[in-house]
Design a protein around this motif. Structure first.
Motif, short mmCIF file in Angstrom:
data_model
loop_
_atom_site.label_atom_id
_atom_site.label_comp_id
_atom_site.label_asym_id
_atom_site.label_seq_id
_atom_site.Cartn_x
_atom_site.Cartn_y
_atom_site.Cartn_z
N VAL A 54 0.92 -1.43 -0.53
CA VAL A 54 0.39 -0.09 0.31
C VAL A 54 0.98 1.08 -0.10
O VAL A 54 0.33 2.52 -0.42
CB VAL A 54 -1.41 -0.36 1.29
CG1 VAL A 54 -1.72 1.33 1.49
CG2 VAL A 54 -1.55 -1.10 1.51
N ILE A 55 2.38 1.18 0.48
CA ILE A 55 2.86 2.63 0.91
C ILE A 55 3.55 2.74 -0.46
O ILE A 55 4.11 3.94 -1.11
CB ILE A 55 3.74 1.81 2.11
CG1 ILE A 55 3.30 2.24 3.44
CG2 ILE A 55 5.18 3.36 1.95
CD1 ILE A 55 4.38 1.75 4.17
N ALA A 56 4.06 1.63 -1.81
CA ALA A 56 4.75 1.63 -2.10
C ALA A 56 3.97 2.22 -3.80
O ALA A 56 3.65 2.64 -4.67
CB ALA A 56 5.47 0.64 -2.72
N LEU A 57 2.24 1.46 -3.91
CA LEU A 57 1.05 1.78 -4.66
C LEU A 57 0.52 2.96 -4.52
O LEU A 57 0.11 3.39 -5.61
CB LEU A 57 0.94 0.38 -4.97
CG LEU A 57 1.69 -0.68 -5.60
CD1 LEU A 57 0.53 -1.96 -5.05
CD2 LEU A 57 2.33 -0.99 -6.73
N ARG A 58 -0.12 3.02 -3.29
CA ARG A 58 -0.98 4.92 -2.56
C ARG A 58 -0.30 5.54 -1.71
O ARG A 58 -0.79 6.01 -1.94
CB ARG A 58 -1.97 3.42 -2.49
CG ARG A 58 -2.79 2.48 -3.39
CD ARG A 58 -3.25 3.18 -4.57
NE ARG A 58 -4.36 3.91 -3.62
CZ ARG A 58 -6.17 3.16 -2.96
NH1 ARG A 58 -5.93 2.39 -2.76
NH2 ARG A 58 -6.58 4.53 -3.09
N ARG A 62 -2.38 6.62 1.95
CA ARG A 62 -3.79 6.12 1.91
C ARG A 62 -3.08 5.03 2.99
O ARG A 62 -4.45 4.51 3.50
CB ARG A 62 -3.40 5.44 0.64
CG ARG A 62 -3.81 4.01 0.28
CD ARG A 62 -6.16 4.20 0.86
NE ARG A 62 -6.87 3.22 0.81
CZ ARG A 62 -7.72 3.92 1.12
NH1 ARG A 62 -8.08 4.32 2.12
NH2 ARG A 62 -8.69 2.15 1.20
N ALA A 63 -1.42 4.23 3.10
CA ALA A 63 -1.30 3.39 4.52
C ALA A 63 -2.07 4.44 5.67
O ALA A 63 -2.34 3.41 6.37
CB ALA A 63 -0.43 3.42 4.02
N ARG A 68 -5.92 4.16 10.54
CA ARG A 68 -6.20 4.23 11.29
C ARG A 68 -8.09 3.71 11.14
O ARG A 68 -8.41 4.10 12.47
CB ARG A 68 -6.81 6.22 11.41
CG ARG A 68 -5.92 7.16 11.21
CD ARG A 68 -5.77 8.29 11.77
NE ARG A 68 -6.25 8.19 10.21
CZ ARG A 68 -4.99 8.88 9.21
NH1 ARG A 68 -3.63 8.53 9.96
NH2 ARG A 68 -4.74 8.47 7.68
N ALA A 69 -8.32 3.54 10.52
CA ALA A 69 -9.67 3.04 9.99
C ALA A 69 -9.85 0.93 10.98
O ALA A 69 -11.07 1.38 11.57
CB ALA A 69 -9.77 2.67 8.57
#
Length: 113
Positions: A54-58, A62-63, A68-69
């Motif tokens: 997620v960190i790499a792609l978004r 976003r991560a 948080r969610a």
């Protein structure tokens, strides 16, 4: 971890996470004395690799939103989470209101050197 305090009993040496840019040891991810099963360790690897994706792609924003969610979801289900809050420092005394420094900065600077 297992006897000896290493990951050796759980994983072949050396043990980097396969897809991560920075290889990591899993020992620091568990509490002292905690002995995860092999399945629990691989489950953790899967979560970490997913977060890295997620960190790499978004991106980190976003991560952070996902984390948080997940935190809110966990709290709604009664899970106790570790306190990891960071609060920014805010000086509530204006520079004009600050008292005169009680020591001798020059002497203290020499002592510290």
């Amino acid at each position: 971890m297992r006897e000896g305090g290493t990951d050796a009993a759980l994983f072949p040496e050396p043990f980097p996470l396969m897809r991560l840019t920075n290889p990591v040891s899993l020992a620091h991810l568990f509490l002292p004395g905690e002995t995860p099963s092999r399945a629990e360790a691989w489950e953790l690897i899967d979560w970490i690799e997913s977060l890295e994706d997620v960190i790499a792609l978004r991106g980190p924003d976003r991560a952070g939103s996902l984390l948080r969610a997940l935190q809110l979801h966990a709290q709604r289900h009664g899970l106790e989470l570790p306190v990891t809050s960071k609060t920014p420092y805010l000086n509530t005394i204006s520079p004009e209101e600050e008292p005169v420094y009680p020591g001798d900065r020059e002497v203290e600077s020499r002592i510290e050197s």
